[in-house]
Structure formats: C-alpha cells, structure tokens
Design an enzyme around this catalytic site. Structure first.
Site, mmCIF file in Angstrom:
data_model
loop_
_atom_site.group_PDB
_atom_site.id
_atom_site.type_symbol
_atom_site.label_atom_id
_atom_site.label_comp_id
_atom_site.label_asym_id
_atom_site.label_seq_id
_atom_site.Cartn_x
_atom_site.Cartn_y
_atom_site.Cartn_z
ATOM 1 N N PRO A 215 -0.235 27.462 -22.886
ATOM 2 C CA PRO A 215 0.610 27.142 -21.731
ATOM 3 C C PRO A 215 0.677 25.624 -21.561
ATOM 4 O O PRO A 215 -0.259 24.994 -21.082
ATOM 5 C CB PRO A 215 -0.107 27.818 -20.561
ATOM 6 C CG PRO A 215 -1.535 27.914 -20.997
ATOM 7 C CD PRO A 215 -1.542 28.036 -22.485
ATOM 8 N N ASP A 389 -2.818 21.327 -22.387
ATOM 9 C CA ASP A 389 -3.134 22.749 -22.426
ATOM 10 C C ASP A 389 -3.659 23.127 -21.042
ATOM 11 O O ASP A 389 -4.771 22.753 -20.668
ATOM 12 C CB ASP A 389 -4.191 23.008 -23.508
ATOM 13 C CG ASP A 389 -4.543 24.481 -23.659
ATOM 14 O OD1 ASP A 389 -4.216 25.279 -22.761
ATOM 15 O OD2 ASP A 389 -5.163 24.839 -24.687
ATOM 16 N N HIS A 390 -2.848 23.887 -20.295
ATOM 17 C CA HIS A 390 -3.199 24.177 -18.902
ATOM 18 C C HIS A 390 -4.394 25.128 -18.784
ATOM 19 O O HIS A 390 -4.939 25.302 -17.690
ATOM 20 C CB HIS A 390 -1.992 24.769 -18.175
ATOM 21 C CG HIS A 390 -1.854 24.294 -16.761
ATOM 22 N ND1 HIS A 390 -2.902 23.742 -16.048
ATOM 23 C CD2 HIS A 390 -0.793 24.278 -15.908
ATOM 24 C CE1 HIS A 390 -2.501 23.421 -14.838
ATOM 25 N NE2 HIS A 390 -1.222 23.735 -14.719
ATOM 26 N N ARG A 391 -4.825 25.738 -19.894
ATOM 27 C CA ARG A 391 -6.035 26.560 -19.859
ATOM 28 C C ARG A 391 -7.275 25.683 -19.750
ATOM 29 O O ARG A 391 -8.314 26.120 -19.240
ATOM 30 C CB ARG A 391 -6.131 27.421 -21.129
ATOM 31 C CG ARG A 391 -4.970 28.389 -21.339
ATOM 32 C CD ARG A 391 -5.054 29.025 -22.714
ATOM 33 N NE ARG A 391 -5.041 28.031 -23.781
ATOM 34 C CZ ARG A 391 -5.146 28.310 -25.087
ATOM 35 N NH1 ARG A 391 -5.284 29.578 -25.473
ATOM 36 N NH2 ARG A 391 -5.110 27.358 -25.982
#
Length: 417
Positions: A215, A389-391
C-alpha cells in the site's frame, strides 16, 4: 578423476541463468581466477571464474543456453591424476540452436520450401519448439504435435507455425488462462517482438508484486536548491585538483542518508510479522542500464564524505551499465533514490523497491516563483516525492522524513559537517 564445473549461484536468489558466452574452449588450460564464461542472472551479466586448474576436457552446456539450473554440470576439467590428452572423446557441446531474431517484423514472409525434416518430438514425446513458435501456435490454435520443425534437430521455429493451419489442438479459452500468460492480440499492426532478458523479467515481476502487495502513500515537497548549487560549485572548485566533480545527485544521496538517520522510523522494512529497524542508511540509487533498471548501493551513505560518495557512485554506475555489478553491490539497501531531473521531469512517483519501505523520487531543478523571507522571488526549486510502504511507515513519519530531507538540502552545510 575429472572435476565437474557446475552452474554457480551468483546471487542468493538465483535458481537458473543463461550461459551467455564461453570464454574458453575444449583443450584450454585454466588456472584459478581465470574468467571462463559470462552468465546472465536475473540482475546482470556476470563473469564466472575458475576455482580449480587444469585442462578443459568437455563443455556440456552450449553458450546461449537459457534456463540452466544452478548445480547443472556445464563443463569438466581433467583432474591432477588424469591425462587430458587421453581423455576419451572430449568434445564441446553442440552449438545451441540459433535463436530466432529478437526483432522479427510482422507480417513475415511465408516459410521457404525445404527438404523433409525430422518430426519435432524428442524423447518422452516432448515437443521441441522455440518460445516464439509456441506462442504463435497458441494464438492460431495450431497443434504442435502435427507440425514438422525445420530448425536444428527438428526444432519447430516461427516459420513452421506461421504456415501451418489450425488443427485439433485443444486450446483453453483466453478468459480461463492466467492474465500473465494470455496471448496479446496485435490487431494486425506491424510490430517487432523483442525477447525479454532475465533482468527485464525480474523488473516486471518485482514491480508488479510491489504495486499489488504494497500500500503506497505518496508525499511531495518543493525544495529550494540555490544554496546546494552554490555549495556544489565551491566544492567542485576545491576538489578539481583531485579530479573529483560532484553531481547534484551525489549531494542528494548524502541528504537522504542523513535524513533516514534523523527519522529512524523511516529507515525500516516490513517483514511479515516483524518490522526491521536499520541502524545504518544504505541508499540504493536507480541507474538505467542497457539491460534494464538496476540499483547499486552506497553503503552507510550518511557517514561518508560527498567526495567519496561521488567516486563510488561513478564506479558503480559504470559497472551497472557494463553489466558487471557483483551481487553485494546491488542487493540490499534500506531506501532508494531515483532522479529523473536530467530528463526535465518535473515530478513523479516511484514504485517502492521491496523489501525496502521507501523510495525518494526527485525531479528537475527549475526557476519558479517562490516565497523567500516573506517576499516573492524567483528561486531554483525541485519537487521531491517520497513513496512509503504504509504497512511500515505512518504518514506523519513519512512527512518528517520529507521535512528532514528538505532542511538538509536547503541548508547544505550539514552535508559536509
């Protein structure tokens, strides 16, 4: 006893490769360290060195052979207790079937008439056909079992299937096949088919994986470059006697490295059920090579001087363009930098290079209206976009990294302190 030379694993992820070129032949004497062959991996074309010494008694895999599994015996060397001159029937491998042109234009001429050829069935009823011939046969619904090959050893080539009529082959509907393997219609438009090399295949696979599974969040800042350009000019004048000429990119590598250490929450990677936090900033730098994009790494970029970064980057870029990078020179990195400013690109969003969690994309520096000390002025401004990387990285943390990068570029003395 003869010594078997096996297909080496030239990177931790390598499972197979292409034996691009032999640099020795049967009867040659090799010593440890001699270059025996050039092998194309999923990242680059690399030289393969001999470990043992002796006389080449056989070459069992011809140059040009693709998909050679790691561990496959590709040649043999006479052992110390073996008389190479008496080795029985020491022969080189038969030449690989000539590859079909990677620039074949459609439509092409009809296949020429030829003498009767052997059927294209090998042991175990395996159909021997080129990848291009198989693809055309699938598109036309041609049963390859009924086609006689005109290539070496009865191999089916493009001309054989283009002149064949659709047979009784059971061709699955396109809709039921995986999207990646579905034939692509050409709509009758003339085109050239260029076979993908291993590097391009890996780029396609990894970037598809990145966009499908990561994401992405994008954050953009405008950065004033005037102070950095002034400092660069002064440094280059001082370094001229040493033969060092800094690029803007060299200074941006340093700035990203320092920014990652100032905001350690962005110097991380997502690894399934754990978050890896790195204590060193290794910056991967995108380089356009003839075989495709590759990212050599400046290790510990935050701690190195800009002159050292410049020297290392020039050497790595040259090796990348020649396909001579070693695995440790392009595998790893904690974040990436991609610069398209030299092409006049104003702003873009780069795809994250997994397993990293961020990449910085920078555009061209250009004259723009800009507020300088509460007054409207004209300044040299560059847009920089971070892909995160939004994780692994929250938006607020990504914003802090972009601010730290901007601060370092706009007050660049911190890059040489």
């Amino acid at each position: 006893m003869p010594i078997e030379i096996k297909m080496p694993a030239l990177s931790p992820t390598m499972e197979e490769g292409t034996l691009a070129k032999w640099l020795v032949k049967v009867g040659d004497t090799v010593s440890s360290g001699d270059i025996m062959a050039e092998i194309e991996t999923d990242k680059a074309t690399m030289e393969f060195e001999a470990v043992d010494e002796g006389v080449i008694t056989s070459i069992t895999v011809a140059e040009g052979s693709e998909g050679v599994k790691v561990g496959t015996v590709i040649a043999t060397i006479a052992g110390e207790d073996e008389d190479a001159s008496a080795a029985p029937a020491a022969k080189a491998a038969a030449p690989a079937p000539k590859a079909e042109s990677v620039a074949e234009t459609k439509p092409s001429a009809a296949p020429p008439a030829s003498a009767p050829v052997k059927p294209a069935m090998a042991s175990g009823d395996r159909i021997v056909a080129s990848p291009l011939a198989k693809r055309i046969a699938e598109q036309k619904g041609v049963d390859l079992k009924s086609v006689k090959g005109s290539g070496p050893n009865g191999r089916i080539v493009k001309a054989d299937v283009e002149g064949a009529q659709p047979g009784s082959a059971s061709v699955a509907p396109v809709a039921s096949a995986p999207a990646a393997s579905a034939p692509v219609p050409d709509f009758g438009i003339p085109y050239e088919a260029e076979k993908l090399n291993n590097v391009r295949k890996t780029i396609a696979r990894r970037l598809t994986e990145a966009k499908q599974t990561i994401p992405h969040i994008y954050l953009t800042v405008d950065v004033r470059l005037d102070a950095l350009l002034k400092l660069r000019g002064e440094l280059n004048k001082a370094l001229e006697p040493d033969g060092v000429k800094l690029s803007v990119n060299d200074l941006l590598i340093k700035a990203l490295g320092k920014a990652l250490l100032r905001v350690p929450k962005c110097n991380v990677s997502f690894a399934g059920d754990e978050l890896r936090k790195y204590s060193r900033a290794d910056v991967s730098v995108a380089v356009a090579a003839p075989s495709g994009l590759i990212t050599p790494i400046i290790l510990d970029a935050a701690s190195k001087g800009v002159a050292q970064i410049s020297t290392e980057m020039k050497a790595l870029a040259d090796k990348a363009r020649e396909g001579k990078l070693m695995p440790h020179e392009y595998q790893g990195g904690t974040a990436s930098l991609s610069n398209l400013g030299m092409f006049g690109i104003k702003q873009f969003e780069a795809v994250i290079n997994p397993p990293q969690a961020m990449i910085m994309a920078v555009g061209a520096g250009e004259k723009r209206p800009y507020i300088v000390e509460d007054a409207l002025a004209v300044a040299t401004v560059m847009s920089a976009t971070g892909s995160f990387d939004h994780r692994a990285i929250d938006g607020a943390d990504g914003a802090q990294l972009m601010q730290a990068f901007k601060d370092l570029v706009e007050a660049p003395l911190g890059l040489v302190a």
